[in-house]
Design a protein around this motif. Structure first.
Motif, mmCIF file in Angstrom:
data_model
loop_
_atom_site.group_PDB
_atom_site.id
_atom_site.type_symbol
_atom_site.label_atom_id
_atom_site.label_comp_id
_atom_site.label_asym_id
_atom_site.label_seq_id
_atom_site.Cartn_x
_atom_site.Cartn_y
_atom_site.Cartn_z
ATOM 1 N N TYR A 298 0.816 -1.213 0.000
ATOM 2 C CA TYR A 298 0.000 0.000 0.000
ATOM 3 C C TYR A 298 0.854 1.270 0.000
ATOM 4 N N ARG A 302 0.826 4.227 -2.798
ATOM 5 C CA ARG A 302 0.417 5.587 -2.466
ATOM 6 C C ARG A 302 1.539 6.582 -2.744
ATOM 7 N N SER A 313 -7.490 0.192 -7.944
ATOM 8 C CA SER A 313 -8.765 0.058 -7.241
ATOM 9 C C SER A 313 -9.904 -0.151 -8.232
ATOM 10 N N THR A 365 -7.046 -2.481 1.188
ATOM 11 C CA THR A 365 -8.090 -2.330 2.203
ATOM 12 C C THR A 365 -7.478 -2.036 3.571
ATOM 13 N N ARG A 368 -5.986 1.550 3.721
ATOM 14 C CA ARG A 368 -6.995 2.606 3.882
ATOM 15 C C ARG A 368 -7.569 2.617 5.304
ATOM 16 N N GLU A 371 -5.456 4.439 7.776
ATOM 17 C CA GLU A 371 -5.429 5.901 7.661
ATOM 18 C C GLU A 371 -6.756 6.543 8.061
ATOM 19 N N ARG A 372 -7.680 5.768 8.563
ATOM 20 C CA ARG A 372 -9.007 6.313 8.822
ATOM 21 C C ARG A 372 -9.003 7.317 9.957
#
Length: 373
Positions: A298, A302, A313, A365, A368, A371-372
């Motif tokens: 990931y 990014r 995605s 998944t 992400r 990073e919520r």
């Protein structure tokens, strides 16, 4: 009896070069064993009602157990032969008139008993050593799995003669087999191949730590392939290679975590690398696997910019269709192909491959979710 024992030791010093190189303490113990052997023979010969001489107790029982490590079985046989030769040369003066033949026959019988008792003493010592090694191996494996990084690991491994690198762990199941037999077979096959090996059983699980022989250095997982058939039915998982035994805990924990998660991939090869089970391990709650997926998949995506991550995605969401992805992103299909090839270069996983797309989807998944906050 004292004169015979002294003569036997003197003959050993003349004929056996390794005996002269022994420490004074060990030579004194050998002399005591020789004298005890002569004394036991005389006592047995004087009491014909004793059918079988108790040699193991009366002769070898005088020496400490450590002597079996200083003197090999072959050397013991040589010493026994010297003692018998010394006694035989003095049969004429030792025997009663007319009893020479009787004495020689008694010596023949006694020497046979000495031979059997010698073998028995060394067999017991070997069994004790083997049992001690097995317990020590199980202790080291347990320490590695629980993250024990004490200096004791190096001391214990040195006691077992451990020297080879790289090191990696293998985890599998007994599948109803006898644990001692499986461990013995694994150790024997690994050592025949030139590996260092530690093995332990924990319930139905078997963990083996291998110091890989030099010829397998370029492809260490190939060293495990011959061993896989010795495990019971089910997956056999190989942890990542590490530099030494001190770091083998990481490999052992990865192998065990992979074994726990392997049922989620029924078609996995046997053996299978723990790294190939990263998605299953992450879904099973393995924090180390989750971190690796985020860090190795990931974050590089990014960091390479939004086009790569967005393209991946959309591609995954549209059943891996190049045309559908291109329409959704308003780009040419060749642009999608190029971006997906860059994804494969950065992560090592191919989006069009079934396993690759699964690992990429799980990694994205997890990234992400991380990073919520």
């Amino acid at each position: 009896m004292g004169a015979l024992g002294t003569a036997a030791v003197a003959r050993m010093e003349q004929r056996l070069f390794w005996f002269r190189a022994m420490s004074a303490e060990d030579r004194s113990w050998v002399g005591l064993v020789a004298q005890s052997g002569v004394a036991a023979f005389v006592d047995w010969f004087k009491n014909p009602d004793r059918v079988r001489p108790a040699i193991a107790v009366e002769v070898f029982g005088t020496a400490p157990r450590e002597l079996t490590r200083s003197v090999s079985l072959q050397q013991t046989v040589e010493m026994v032969r010297v003692v018998i030769d010394v006694v035989e040369t003095r049969v004429q003066e030792l025997a009663a008139p007319g009893g020479e033949q009787q004495l020689r026959e008694a010596m023949l019988h006694y020497s046979r008993e000495v031979a059997f008792s010698t073998a028995k003493v060394y067999a017991r010592a070997a069994e004790a050593r083997g049992a001690w090694d097995a317990r020590l191996e199980a202790l080291i494996v347990e320490a590695l799995l629980h993250g024990d990084r004490e200096e004791g690991l190096q001391t214990w491994s040195a006691a077992l003669g451990w020297s080879r690198t790289p090191v990696m762990a293998v985890a599998g199941l007994l599948g109803g087999q006898d644990a001692e037999e499986v461990l013995a077979d694994l150790r024997a096959m690994a050592r025949r191949a030139g590996h260092d090996v530690l093995a332990g059983a924990q319930g139905d699980r078997v963990v083996v730590v291998i110091g890989v022989a030099d010829q397998f250095g370029a492809a260490p997982i190939s060293a495990v392939e011959p061993l896989a058939g010795l495990f019971g039915p089910g997956p056999v998982v190989v942890g990542p290679p590490v530099t030494d035994l001190y770091a083998a805990g990481r490999s052992a924990r990865a192998a065990v975590d992979g074994l726990r998660a392997a049922p989620a991939w029924p078609d996995a090869p046997r053996p299978v690398s723990a790294a190939d089970l990263l998605p299953e391990r992450a879904l099973d709650g393995d924090e180390a696997a989750r971190r690796r997926l985020i860090q190795e998949i990931y974050l590089p995506l990014r960091g390479a910019g939004s086009p790569l991550l967005d393209t991946l995605s959309v591609y995954l969401e549209h059943a891996s269709s190049l045309e559908s992805t291109a329409r959704m992103l308003f780009v040419h299909p060749n642009t999608v192909r190029y971006r997906l090839s860059r994804v494969a270069e950065l992560t090592g996983f191919t989006p069009s491959d079934g396993r690759g797309s699964f690992a990429l989807r799980v990694a994205v998944t997890l990234g992400r979710l991380s990073e919520r906050d």
